[in-house]
Every structure is written in C-alpha cells, then in structure tokens.
Motif scaffolding. Structure first.
Motif, PDB file in Angstrom:
ATOM      1  N   UNK A  48      -4.526  -1.943  -8.806  1.00 21.38           N
ATOM      2  CA  UNK A  48      -4.658  -3.060  -7.875  1.00 21.38           C
ATOM      3  C   UNK A  48      -5.135  -2.595  -6.510  1.00 21.38           C
ATOM      4  N   UNK A  49      -4.558  -1.482  -6.028  1.00 22.36           N
ATOM      5  CA  UNK A  49      -4.976  -0.949  -4.734  1.00 22.36           C
ATOM      6  C   UNK A  49      -6.445  -0.538  -4.767  1.00 22.36           C
ATOM      7  N   UNK A  59      13.972   6.540 -16.299  1.00 20.85           N
ATOM      8  CA  UNK A  59      13.436   6.377 -14.955  1.00 20.85           C
ATOM      9  C   UNK A  59      11.913   6.380 -14.973  1.00 20.85           C
ATOM     10  N   UNK A  60      11.349   7.368 -15.703  1.00 17.96           N
ATOM     11  CA  UNK A  60       9.908   7.624 -15.564  1.00 17.96           C
ATOM     12  C   UNK A  60       9.039   6.578 -16.236  1.00 17.96           C
ATOM     13  N   UNK A  81      -0.189  -0.799 -10.177  1.00 17.67           N
ATOM     14  CA  UNK A  81      -0.302  -0.941  -8.723  1.00 17.67           C
ATOM     15  C   UNK A  81      -1.433  -0.080  -8.173  1.00 17.67           C
ATOM     16  N   UNK A 122       9.382   3.301 -16.521  1.00 23.01           N
ATOM     17  CA  UNK A 122       9.137   2.152 -15.654  1.00 23.01           C
ATOM     18  C   UNK A 122       8.247   2.543 -14.481  1.00 23.01           C
ATOM     19  N   UNK A 123       8.549   3.721 -13.904  1.00 22.78           N
ATOM     20  CA  UNK A 123       7.762   4.168 -12.754  1.00 22.78           C
ATOM     21  C   UNK A 123       6.285   4.254 -13.114  1.00 22.78           C
ATOM     22  N   UNK A 124       5.966   4.899 -14.251  1.00 24.48           N
ATOM     23  CA  UNK A 124       4.549   5.147 -14.549  1.00 24.48           C
ATOM     24  C   UNK A 124       3.819   3.885 -14.939  1.00 24.48           C
ATOM     25  N   UNK A 159      -8.624  -3.546  -4.603  1.00 23.20           N
ATOM     26  CA  UNK A 159      -8.670  -4.120  -3.258  1.00 23.20           C
ATOM     27  C   UNK A 159      -9.496  -3.252  -2.316  1.00 23.20           C
ATOM     28  N   UNK A 160      -9.427  -1.928  -2.495  1.00 27.72           N
ATOM     29  CA  UNK A 160     -10.206  -1.041  -1.621  1.00 27.72           C
ATOM     30  C   UNK A 160     -11.689  -1.185  -1.888  1.00 27.72           C
ATOM     31  N   UNK A 220     -13.234  -3.795  -3.370  1.00 29.41           N
ATOM     32  CA  UNK A 220     -13.754  -5.165  -3.448  1.00 29.41           C
ATOM     33  C   UNK A 220     -14.599  -5.515  -2.238  1.00 29.41           C
ATOM     34  N   UNK A 222       6.500  10.204 -22.064  1.00 29.74           N
ATOM     35  CA  UNK A 222       7.916  10.277 -21.713  1.00 29.74           C
ATOM     36  C   UNK A 222       8.769   9.581 -22.761  1.00 29.74           C
ATOM     37  N   UNK A 267       4.402   0.861 -13.677  1.00 36.66           N
ATOM     38  CA  UNK A 267       4.084   0.192 -12.423  1.00 36.66           C
ATOM     39  C   UNK A 267       3.092   0.979 -11.613  1.00 36.66           C
ATOM     40  N   UNK A 268       3.192   2.307 -11.663  1.00 33.30           N
ATOM     41  CA  UNK A 268       2.271   3.146 -10.900  1.00 33.30           C
ATOM     42  C   UNK A 268       0.835   2.875 -11.344  1.00 33.30           C
TER      43      UNK A 268
END
Lengths: 171, 65
Positions: free
Chosen positions: A164-165, A150-151, A161, A153-155, A168-169, A171, A25, A157-158
């Motif tokens: 990270x999810x 816009x995109x 995160x 920053x979104x990607x 956590x799933x 672990x 992008x 963090x996406x």
C-alpha cells in the motif's frame, strides 16, 4: 485505468511476498513435528524390531508426511545404492543438499549431531542419542510455535501495508 | 493543488500506523520507530514541495505592486 491495474498488481505482489514468508513460519513447527514422529518410528525400528538401518530408514520415509520424507528416502537410497558408505556420511550428504523444507540452521544442527551417532554402536546407545535429539527437537518446536504466532500475523500485514505504501508513493 | 495529495498523506499515515502496531507486537520496537521516522520524512518531503509552491505564489501576489 493502467494506473489502477498497476497499483492492484503491486499490492497483490507485495501481499503474496508477505504470505510466502508467513508460510515458512507456519510450516516449520509442522515439519519439526513430522521429524519427531519419524525419529520415534526410527527408534522403534532400531530398538524393538532390530531392523537394519537402510530398511528402517526406508520404512520411516514411507510413513512420514511430505517435506521430511524425502530426506529419509535420500539417506536410505544412498545407503542402499553405494555399499561402503557409512550411515553418518549418507546422513550428512542428504542434509547438505537439503530438501525443500523451512528448517533453520539450529534444527539441522540437531539432525547433524544425531547423524554422527547412527548406525555406529549398539541399539541401547543409539536409543539414547535418538532420545536426546527428540528432546531437542521438542524444545525447538515449542520455540517455533511461539515464533509462528507472532510472525505470521506480522508478515501478512507487512506485505499488504508495504504494498500500500509503495502504491501511494508511486501513484 | 488537487485533493489526491491529502488522500495520499492520509493513506501513508494509516498504513504506517497499522504496521507500527504489528511491529511493536512482534517485539521489534526499533524497526517500528525507524518506520514511523521514515513515514514522517517521506511526508515532509512532499510537504516541502507544497510549501515551496505556496511561497512562490505569495511572492507573485506581492510582485503586482
């Protein structure tokens, strides 16, 4: 220990995937700008200097920054090495095995439309077509810049995160 | 029952909240909603196991009589 290492690897990989998508992008407006300056140069070569198309394309390729220059170089090469090839065919071929640039189908459609008109008529007519392509590219660039803000920053963090999810799933 | 489960649930909650904000900013409201729904479902799946364990424990307590 091994769990922590795996978690760090998963997180880093997901973050990198996000960064790669964000990079595409980020690069698109830059490539569009390079294409605009390249087409402006081509217009100058055609209208004011009256340079033959293969030579003009080669010169443009020399003075264009990285991702877009290979395209013009490919067109110039095809025109030089295979006599009898029309400029439109060479242009379409170079676009078909497209260089590694982050352009969308919309951007390439503008270039494809332009390619059909190059080297076919007199300088004034080609100037009009080049001007039209430049206007369209400028519009696409404004769109791409709005989208980038816009995109990106979104990607970023996406990626982080989602990693990270996943950690956590699992672990 | 160790404390890591609570940390995991809290972490999922925080990460999904952050992602939700960025997705909403990017104008993808539907995906933001789907994401929070997915988060709720995942955490509920964990909770169901815990609640089932709680009921089993209660059952064993009352079987002493």
């Amino acid at each position: 220990m091994a769990r922590g290492l795996g978690a760090a690897l998963v997180l880093a990989a997901a973050g990198m995937i996000g960064a790669v998508v964000a990079r595409a992008y980020q690069d698109r407006p830059r490539v569009l700008r390079a294409l605009q300056s390249a087409l402006t140069m081509l217009r100058t070569e055609i209208v004011y200097a009256g340079t033959p198309l293969p030579e003009a394309l080669a010169q443009v390729a020399r003075r264009t920054p990285a991702p877009a220059d290979s395209f013009f170089a490919a067109v110039a090469n095809a025109l030089n090495s295979r006599p009898g090839l029309t400029a439109a065919e060479a242009w379409r071929e170079a676009l078909a095995n497209s260089p590694a640039w982050p352009l969308t189908a919309d951007d390439e459609a503008v270039l494809l439309d332009l390619g059909g008109c190059l080297g076919r008529s007199d300088a004034a007519d080609q100037e009009k077509h080049l001007g039209l392509a430049l206007v369209q590219l400028a519009r696409l660039q404004a769109e791409a810049e709005a989208e980038r803000d816009v995109q990106v920053r979104l990607w970023r963090w996406l990626g982080v995160c989602a990693g990270g999810c996943l950690v956590l799933l699992l672990y | 029952m160790d404390i890591t489960m609570i940390y995991q649930i809290a972490g999922i909650g925080i990460l999904i909240a952050i992602l939700n904000i960025f997705l909403a900013q990017a104008g993808r409201q539907e995906q933001a909603q789907m994401l929070s729904l997915a988060g709720v479902v995942i955490v509920l799946l964990w909770l169901i196991q815990l609640i089932g364990r709680l009921f089993r424990d209660v059952e064993t307590v009352f079987r002493w009589w």
